[in-house]
Design a protein around this motif. Structure first.
Motif, PDB file in Angstrom:
ATOM      1  N   ILE A 197      27.737  33.560  -4.932  1.00 19.14           N
ATOM      2  CA  ILE A 197      27.785  34.099  -6.286  1.00 19.14           C
ATOM      3  C   ILE A 197      29.109  33.736  -6.954  1.00 19.14           C
ATOM      4  CG2 ILE A 197      27.822  36.250  -7.621  1.00 19.14           C
ATOM      5  CD1 ILE A 197      25.890  37.361  -5.438  1.00 19.14           C
ATOM      6  N   LYS A 198      30.200  33.829  -6.177  1.00 18.14           N
ATOM      7  CA  LYS A 198      31.534  33.542  -6.696  1.00 18.14           C
ATOM      8  C   LYS A 198      32.338  32.849  -5.603  1.00 18.14           C
ATOM      9  CE  LYS A 198      35.721  35.880  -8.194  1.00 18.14           C
ATOM     10  NZ  LYS A 198      36.487  37.079  -7.953  1.00 18.14           N
ATOM     11  N   GLY A 199      33.122  31.842  -5.977  1.00 19.28           N
ATOM     12  CA  GLY A 199      33.935  31.126  -5.003  1.00 19.28           C
ATOM     13  C   GLY A 199      33.169  29.975  -4.380  1.00 19.28           C
ATOM     14  N   SER A 200      33.535  29.618  -3.138  1.00 15.08           N
ATOM     15  CA  SER A 200      32.878  28.496  -2.466  1.00 15.08           C
ATOM     16  C   SER A 200      33.018  28.615  -0.950  1.00 15.08           C
ATOM     17  CB  SER A 200      33.460  27.159  -2.945  1.00 15.08           C
ATOM     18  OG  SER A 200      34.840  27.095  -2.681  1.00 15.08           O
ATOM     19  N   ILE A 201      32.054  28.018  -0.271  1.00 22.48           N
ATOM     20  CA  ILE A 201      32.041  28.013   1.195  1.00 22.48           C
ATOM     21  C   ILE A 201      31.614  26.638   1.706  1.00 22.48           C
ATOM     22  CG2 ILE A 201      31.499  30.468   1.398  1.00 22.48           C
ATOM     23  CD1 ILE A 201      28.591  29.622   2.162  1.00 22.48           C
ATOM     24  N   LEU A 202      32.009  26.356   2.934  1.00 23.87           N
ATOM     25  CA  LEU A 202      31.414  25.283   3.705  1.00 23.87           C
ATOM     26  C   LEU A 202      30.386  25.981   4.583  1.00 23.87           C
ATOM     27  CD1 LEU A 202      31.328  22.312   4.558  1.00 23.87           C
ATOM     28  CD2 LEU A 202      32.964  22.917   6.363  1.00 23.87           C
ATOM     29  N   ASP A 203      29.110  25.729   4.326  1.00 22.45           N
ATOM     30  CA  ASP A 203      28.032  26.418   5.042  1.00 22.45           C
ATOM     31  C   ASP A 203      27.496  25.508   6.143  1.00 22.45           C
ATOM     32  OD1 ASP A 203      26.649  28.891   5.074  1.00 22.45           O
ATOM     33  OD2 ASP A 203      24.858  27.910   4.318  1.00 22.45           O
ATOM     34  N   GLU A 231      37.813  29.781  -0.798  1.00 26.02           N
ATOM     35  CA  GLU A 231      38.588  30.406  -1.872  1.00 26.02           C
ATOM     36  C   GLU A 231      38.707  31.905  -1.603  1.00 26.02           C
ATOM     37  OE1 GLU A 231      37.239  29.573  -5.924  1.00 26.02           O
ATOM     38  OE2 GLU A 231      35.934  28.008  -5.093  1.00 26.02           O
ATOM     39  N   ASP A 232      39.774  32.495  -2.087  1.00 27.15           N
ATOM     40  CA  ASP A 232      39.888  33.951  -2.058  1.00 27.15           C
ATOM     41  C   ASP A 232      38.790  34.556  -2.926  1.00 27.15           C
ATOM     42  OD1 ASP A 232      42.089  34.147  -0.378  1.00 27.15           O
ATOM     43  OD2 ASP A 232      43.534  34.153  -2.029  1.00 27.15           O
ATOM     44  N   GLY A 233      38.296  35.711  -2.503  1.00 29.64           N
ATOM     45  CA  GLY A 233      37.318  36.446  -3.302  1.00 29.64           C
ATOM     46  C   GLY A 233      35.939  35.820  -3.344  1.00 29.64           C
ATOM     47  N   THR A 234      35.588  35.037  -2.332  1.00 31.01           N
ATOM     48  CA  THR A 234      34.261  34.408  -2.304  1.00 31.01           C
ATOM     49  C   THR A 234      33.210  35.452  -1.960  1.00 31.01           C
ATOM     50  OG1 THR A 234      35.107  32.205  -1.777  1.00 31.01           O
ATOM     51  CG2 THR A 234      32.842  32.680  -1.129  1.00 31.01           C
TER      52      THR A 234
END
Length: 179
Positions: free
Chosen positions: A75-81, A123-126
């Motif tokens: 929803i917010k930020g980013s991840i390596l999934d 990112e912070d707050g993901t």
């Protein structure tokens, strides 16, 4: 909605149509009729997590009979999934798929039953939201160590922030695989 088969059997990348204007945006994040051709699971539970940068969660799974398929979105930020195929009869057994999901690209990843799942917050707050095809069952929870040498996943980080259970997770080679 665009559904793309990945190079790992049955793992699907979903790109929604996003309509933007001066007010913001609108998108359909999920439509069972549109995904029915490739995704047969029905989802019964939604989960949400907040992670700061360099938090790595995983590689998690639930064993049968409480195994879960998941539909992951940020929803917010980013991840390596990351999804690891644990299905012993699969031609992609022991292989993994990884992709960057973000609040900006709005892509989603469908991971069927028989996979371990993990992600690294970039990112912070993901904020991550995911649908599950079965309810959480604590006694069926299991995990494989994130940096297992046999899996060779390049997370792009050497010293992530981990929960104790993720530090103590099993190796892929010694994991009692029920799939």
């Amino acid at each position: 909605m665009i559904l793309e088969q990945t190079d790992i059997n049955d793992v699907i990348l979903i790109t929604p149509r996003v309509y933007k204007d001066e007010r913001g945006y609108f998108m359909e994040s999920y439509n069972q009729k549109k995904v029915d051709k490739l995704i047969k699971d029905k989802f019964v539970q939604d989960n949400e997590s907040l992670s700061n940068k360099n938090v790595l969660r995983g590689l998690h799974l639930q064993v049968p009979p409480y195994a879960q398929a998941k539909l992951i979105r940020v929803i917010k930020g980013s991840i390596l999934d990351v999804a690891v195929d644990l299905r012993q009869s699969s031609s992609t057994f022991g292989k993994h798929f990884k992709h960057m999901l973000s609040g900006e690209n709005k892509k989603q990843l469908y991971i069927p039953k028989g996979f371990a799942h993990g992600f690294l917050s970039l990112e912070d707050g993901t904020i991550l939201n995911y649908k599950c095809s079965d309810y959480y069952h604590a006694e069926s929870e299991s995990s494989i160590i994130w940096n297992d040498p046999d899996l060779s996943i390049d997370w792009g980080i050497l010293d992530p922030i981990l929960a104790e259970k993720d530090r103590l997770a099993e190796n892929f080679a010694t994991f009692e695989n029920p799939f």
